[in-house]
Design an enzyme around this catalytic site. Structure first.
Site, mmCIF file in Angstrom:
data_model
loop_
_atom_site.group_PDB
_atom_site.id
_atom_site.type_symbol
_atom_site.label_atom_id
_atom_site.label_comp_id
_atom_site.label_asym_id
_atom_site.label_seq_id
_atom_site.Cartn_x
_atom_site.Cartn_y
_atom_site.Cartn_z
ATOM 1 N N THR A 339 0.831 -1.213 -0.004
ATOM 2 C CA THR A 339 -0.041 -0.150 0.107
ATOM 3 C C THR A 339 0.759 1.288 0.050
ATOM 4 O O THR A 339 2.074 1.306 0.313
ATOM 5 C CB THR A 339 -0.900 -0.041 1.310
ATOM 6 O OG1 THR A 339 -0.005 0.118 2.352
ATOM 7 C CG2 THR A 339 -1.671 -1.253 1.161
ATOM 8 N N CYS A 340 0.096 2.438 -0.232
ATOM 9 C CA CYS A 340 0.852 3.472 -0.409
ATOM 10 C C CYS A 340 1.246 4.316 1.257
ATOM 11 O O CYS A 340 1.666 5.231 1.224
ATOM 12 C CB CYS A 340 0.088 4.722 -1.065
ATOM 13 S SG CYS A 340 -0.208 4.144 -2.735
ATOM 14 N N ASP A 341 0.866 3.619 2.000
ATOM 15 C CA ASP A 341 0.942 4.089 3.640
ATOM 16 C C ASP A 341 2.140 3.652 4.086
ATOM 17 O O ASP A 341 2.762 2.403 4.029
ATOM 18 C CB ASP A 341 -0.083 3.525 4.446
ATOM 19 C CG ASP A 341 -0.154 4.192 5.704
ATOM 20 O OD1 ASP A 341 0.983 4.851 5.988
ATOM 21 O OD2 ASP A 341 -1.115 4.188 6.542
#
Length: 398
Positions: A339-341
């Site tokens: 994910t982009c987190d």
């Protein structure tokens, strides 16, 4: 012997790399059929763990805590083995009902319930409920002719990874008042329950809780005691050694021997049965050199099936599928989710051989509290579960 000494005592008994137990050819076959990431659920392992715990706790009725892994195949297998089930929500009631489980095979152990949740469980035929405070006792007055109550007592444990007596359970000194409140309102109190915490590293807290519960039952001799629910806490090995289950349960059984023969004993295993039953197959989809470490980006992470690292305080053993030369070179590495987190990092301090994009990693002990808490953040789908029989060979363990 204290907890640290117990762990050290059993450290030398730790199996070699458990990945060697997995049938690599079977996993490679599965990789030709399924896109990563995916989980492999081994029903023979479910049966093996259930039977091992049953053998270690003779005479104790095992109620599987389905919240740990509520997969229909697990429930069907345990039903076939004669298992019972620990429920906590109306959704879990509907799940087991749809799989042919009957209410008398279940207990409802959530200490806090809505009225409609009580009615829903009663309609299903589940009549045994846990309470831990006066307000909860009073909720059952309209159903006093239908229910039997177990009062949950709080026993804190420093040896448990997850302290389950922090949020629930009455203090021992409050127990007589709760019993009297129930009986004054025409309710039937039939048992005591406790849960010293999930993934307990020693049995001592459970032994102490058994002894205290027996003493409390003797002091309240006016109650017709039928059940003592000793909860879960039975440990599995993640990154380090734990006591073999027969050794863990031996002092518990010794303490239970003081219980009157008329009192039946329940337990609520979840993790012990489900955790070893599932592995995850993950692919390296990217890599980058950042400072002194190589970052490997995987196609699953802490927002997916590895969510137990955030919610369950677990750190799963992860290793390459391909055989690794233990005498070869290992390098400081980071495993990151897709994910982009930036919180989506699986391990920031792991030593690995050089990996390539496309290489496969295997995460073990992935059955408990993993897919149960997985999300679809960033619209990454949850990993699917592939059900197999006998992925792990226990020949050397018996």
């Amino acid at each position: 012997m204290n907890t640290a000494e117990l762990v050290q005592h059993f450290a030398e008994q730790t199996h070699p790399d458990e990945l060697e137990q997995f049938d690599r050819s079977t996993l490679r076959d599965l990789l030709t059929q399924h896109e990563t990431p995916f989980l492999v659920l081994d029903l023979q392992e479910v049966e093996y763990q259930y039977s091992a715990l049953q053998k270690a706790l003779p005479g104790v009725e095992l109620f599987y805590a389905i919240k740990s892994l509520a997969h229909p195949a697990v429930i069907r297998r345990l039903k076939k083995l004669g298992g019972s089930f620990d429920l906590a929500t109306s959704g879990e009631v509907d799940l087991v009902k749809g799989l042919g489980i009957e209410g008398h095979q279940c207990i409802h152990t959530h200490p806090i319930k809505k009225d409609r949740e009580i009615r829903h469980a009663l309609d299903f035929g589940c009549t045994r409920f846990v309470v831990d405070n006066p307000d909860e006792v009073l909720k059952f007055i309209p159903y006093k002719d239908e229910v039997e109550l177990m009062i949950r007592v709080s026993f804190r444990s420093q040896d448990a990874i997850v302290d389950l007596s922090r949020k629930f359970g009455s203090a021992l000194e409050e127990l007589p008042g709760l019993v009297n409140l129930a009986m004054e309102n025409g309710l039937t109190v039939s048992g005591l329950s406790f849960h010293v915490g999930s993934q307990s590293l020693s049995p001592f807290a459970q032994v102490n809780a058994v002894q205290a519960s027996i003493s409390a039952m003797k002091e309240m001799s006016h109650v017709h005691w039928k059940w003592l629910d000793i909860g879960g806490s039975f440990p599995v090995s993640y990154q380090g050694p734990v006591m073999p289950i027969e050794d863990f349960c031996a002092p518990i059984m010794e303490a239970l021997a003081e219980l009157p023969a008329s009192v039946k004993v329940f337990a609520e295993p979840g993790r012990f049965i489900s955790a070893p039953s599932m592995i995850e197959v993950i692919r390296v989809v990217g890599k980058a050199k950042r400072g002194a470490r190589t970052w490997y980006y995987l196609d699953d992470g802490v927002y997916g099936a590895l969510s137990g690292q955030m919610y369950d305080h677990a750190k799963y053993p992860i290793a390459p599928l391909k055989p690794v030369d233990p005498t070869g070179d290992f390098y400081p590495s980071v495993l990151a989710g897709p994910t982009c987190d930036s919180v989506d990092v699986v391990d920031e301090d792991i030593e690995l051989p050089e990996l390539a994009v496309g290489d496969i990693l295997i995460a073990k002990q992935m059955g408990a509290y993993t897919i149960a808490s997985a999300s679809e953040f960033n619209y990454y789908p949850k990993p699917k579960i592939v059900v197999v029989e006998d992925l792990i060979d226990h020949t050397d363990d018996e």
